[in-house]
Write a protein that holds these residues in place. Structure first.
Motif, PDB file in Angstrom:
ATOM      1  N   LEU A  23       0.824  -1.213   0.000  1.00  0.00           N
ATOM      2  CA  LEU A  23       0.000   0.000   0.000  1.00  0.00           C
ATOM      3  C   LEU A  23       0.855   1.259   0.000  1.00  0.00           C
ATOM      4  CD1 LEU A  23      -2.819  -1.092   2.459  1.00  0.00           C
ATOM      5  CD2 LEU A  23      -2.925  -0.945  -0.037  1.00  0.00           C
ATOM      6  N   LEU A  30      -3.798  -3.406  -6.765  1.00  0.00           N
ATOM      7  CA  LEU A  30      -3.395  -4.221  -5.625  1.00  0.00           C
ATOM      8  C   LEU A  30      -3.894  -5.631  -5.880  1.00  0.00           C
ATOM      9  CD1 LEU A  30      -2.251  -4.505  -2.724  1.00  0.00           C
ATOM     10  CD2 LEU A  30      -4.558  -3.945  -1.905  1.00  0.00           C
ATOM     11  N   SER A  48      -9.355  -7.434   5.487  1.00  0.00           N
ATOM     12  CA  SER A  48     -10.134  -7.506   4.247  1.00  0.00           C
ATOM     13  C   SER A  48     -11.064  -6.306   4.109  1.00  0.00           C
ATOM     14  CB  SER A  48     -10.947  -8.803   4.201  1.00  0.00           C
ATOM     15  OG  SER A  48     -10.094  -9.913   4.159  1.00  0.00           O
ATOM     16  N   ILE A  51      -9.041  -3.305   3.036  1.00  0.00           N
ATOM     17  CA  ILE A  51      -8.674  -3.400   1.612  1.00  0.00           C
ATOM     18  C   ILE A  51      -9.857  -2.978   0.751  1.00  0.00           C
ATOM     19  CG2 ILE A  51      -8.167  -5.039  -0.258  1.00  0.00           C
ATOM     20  CD1 ILE A  51      -6.327  -6.503   1.761  1.00  0.00           C
ATOM     21  N   LEU A  54     -10.410   0.870   0.291  1.00  0.00           N
ATOM     22  CA  LEU A  54      -9.425   1.679  -0.441  1.00  0.00           C
ATOM     23  C   LEU A  54     -10.060   2.320  -1.660  1.00  0.00           C
ATOM     24  CD1 LEU A  54      -6.388  -0.780  -0.332  1.00  0.00           C
ATOM     25  CD2 LEU A  54      -6.698   1.308   1.035  1.00  0.00           C
ATOM     26  N   ILE A  57      -7.935   2.727  -6.301  1.00  0.00           N
ATOM     27  CA  ILE A  57      -7.049   1.600  -6.569  1.00  0.00           C
ATOM     28  C   ILE A  57      -7.901   0.408  -7.019  1.00  0.00           C
ATOM     29  CG2 ILE A  57      -7.076   0.854  -4.156  1.00  0.00           C
ATOM     30  CD1 ILE A  57      -4.191  -0.074  -4.498  1.00  0.00           C
ATOM     31  N   THR A  58      -7.425  -0.289  -8.019  1.00  0.00           N
ATOM     32  CA  THR A  58      -8.088  -1.509  -8.457  1.00  0.00           C
ATOM     33  C   THR A  58      -7.607  -2.639  -7.560  1.00  0.00           C
ATOM     34  OG1 THR A  58      -8.202  -0.741 -10.747  1.00  0.00           O
ATOM     35  CG2 THR A  58      -8.388  -3.123 -10.375  1.00  0.00           C
ATOM     36  N   ARG A  59      -8.537  -3.337  -6.949  1.00  0.00           N
ATOM     37  CA  ARG A  59      -8.201  -4.429  -6.036  1.00  0.00           C
ATOM     38  C   ARG A  59      -8.639  -5.749  -6.649  1.00  0.00           C
ATOM     39  NH1 ARG A  59     -11.874  -1.090  -2.526  1.00  0.00           N
ATOM     40  NH2 ARG A  59     -12.632  -1.168  -4.630  1.00  0.00           N
ATOM     41  N   VAL A  61      -8.669  -9.597  -5.504  1.00  0.00           N
ATOM     42  CA  VAL A  61      -8.508 -10.376  -4.282  1.00  0.00           C
ATOM     43  C   VAL A  61      -8.808 -11.842  -4.571  1.00  0.00           C
ATOM     44  CG1 VAL A  61      -9.318 -10.672  -1.904  1.00  0.00           C
ATOM     45  CG2 VAL A  61      -9.234  -8.381  -2.913  1.00  0.00           C
ATOM     46  N   TYR A  74     -17.898  -6.765  -2.903  1.00  0.00           N
ATOM     47  CA  TYR A  74     -17.089  -6.847  -4.123  1.00  0.00           C
ATOM     48  C   TYR A  74     -17.912  -6.409  -5.331  1.00  0.00           C
ATOM     49  CZ  TYR A  74     -13.473  -9.489  -1.670  1.00  0.00           C
ATOM     50  OH  TYR A  74     -12.485  -9.878  -0.818  1.00  0.00           O
TER      51      TYR A  74
END
Length: 115
Positions: A23, A30, A48, A51, A54, A57-59, A61, A74
């Motif tokens: 981060l 991420l 979680s 995260i 955030l 930012i593209t996460r 998981v 999600y």
């Protein structure tokens, strides 16, 4: 004290530091693969959740944790079966389909309840 090269840290401590380091780089993407596997349930949920909070930012998981409180947050869930994408959609969409994801989720809930 974390020891030389983090030798004095637990697996969970190492994972939390790895997440923090990623981060701090302020990357646009991420990618976390089982980032909370070595953490206790409460800490894993907290990490979680953070995260998912955030912004900017593209996460991506990867997880085996099937917690409705997290999954419902999600944008899109891809369910893998035999190395292929079996289904995709939001938590509600996948539950409404009553397909492969629904089966996985239902089984996980039965295990949680001890059935």
């Amino acid at each position: 004290l974390c020891g030389e090269n983090g030798n004095a840290l637990s697996g969970g401590g190492r994972q939390r530091i790895s997440i923090a380091r990623s981060l701090l780089k302020r990357s646009e993407i991420l990618l976390v693969d089982e980032a909370t596997a070595a953490l206790d349930n409460e800490t894993a949920f907290g990490v979680s959740s953070e995260i998912l909070k955030l912004d900017g930012i593209t996460r991506i998981v990867v997880t085996h944790a099937l917690d409705e409180n997290l999954l419902s947050r999600y944008d899109c869930i891809l369910t893998m079966k035999n190395g292929q994408i079996a289904e995709s959609g939001t938590f509600c969409e996948l539950m409404d389909k009553k397909g492969y994801f629904y089966s996985l989720y239902t089984l996980s809930q039965m295990r949680v309840m001890g059935i």
